[in-house]
Design an enzyme around this catalytic site. Structure first.
Site: not given
Length: 192
Positions: A132, A62
């Site tokens: 993240y 991604h």
């Protein structure tokens, strides 16, 4: 804290200095001043997200369209994973190349992933948890997904049997199709 550039320009592996004692250990997970010195630009967190994965879960590859772009600082806070980043910046000297490393909670190692570089991982243990820290907030419609098993990329996932994957990832186009569609960011747009 040791910050080392990977084989992907602008992507860095960050290994903390662990301070163990009889209670356990302590380490700095992110020092913005040291990271910014290494990357040569500010890194301002705008969103923090977590994922929890079962063993043999594969997520990725991604990235986010530029603009808005999205740099990520990725840390495994529980369990372990095989992390793979892929340079998806058209015109980059490392376009299509990848970097593989193991991130685990014990080492505290992290990866800084710049705009335009794809990211994915394979969970090596149940209850693997990833943090993240991202430079932009989620913007619907800006995600770029690449087939993690694209033969052109030949990424060394090495799953134990059939990996657990989302429908979005199993149906993602390969690198050539994404490039032909004009969906990938350029090396120049990301400020390299």
């Amino acid at each position: 804290m040791r910050i080392e550039e990977t084989g992907i320009p602008g992507a860095f592996a960050v290994t903390p200095h662990l301070l163990p004692d009889e209670r356990g250990s302590f380490h700095e997970g992110l020092r913005a001043d040291k990271l910014e010195q290494a990357i040569g630009a500010p890194f301002v967190p705008r969103q923090i997200s977590y994922s929890v994965s079962r063993r043999n879960t594969l997520r990725g590859i991604h990235t986010v369209a530029v603009p808005p772009g999205q740099a990520k600082y990725v840390t495994c806070v529980h369990g372990a994973l095989r992390d793979i980043i892929v340079d998806l910046r058209v015109g980059s000297p490392a376009f299509g190349r990848h970097h593989v490393c193991t991130l685990d909670a014990r080492s505290g190692r992290s990866l800084y992933i710049p705009d335009g570089v794809g990211h994915g991982f394979l969970a090596l243990a149940d209850d693997t948890r990833i943090c993240y820290v991202m430079s932009t907030v989620y913007a619907p419609g800006t995600q770029i997904d690449i087939d993690p098993f694209d033969p052109e990329l030949a990424l060394p996932w090495e799953p134990d049997g059939e990996p657990l994957m989302s429908k979005k990832d199993t149906e993602a186009p390969g690198l050539a199709a994404t490039l032909a569609a004009g969906a990938l960011p350029t090396w120049q747009k990301v400020g390299a």
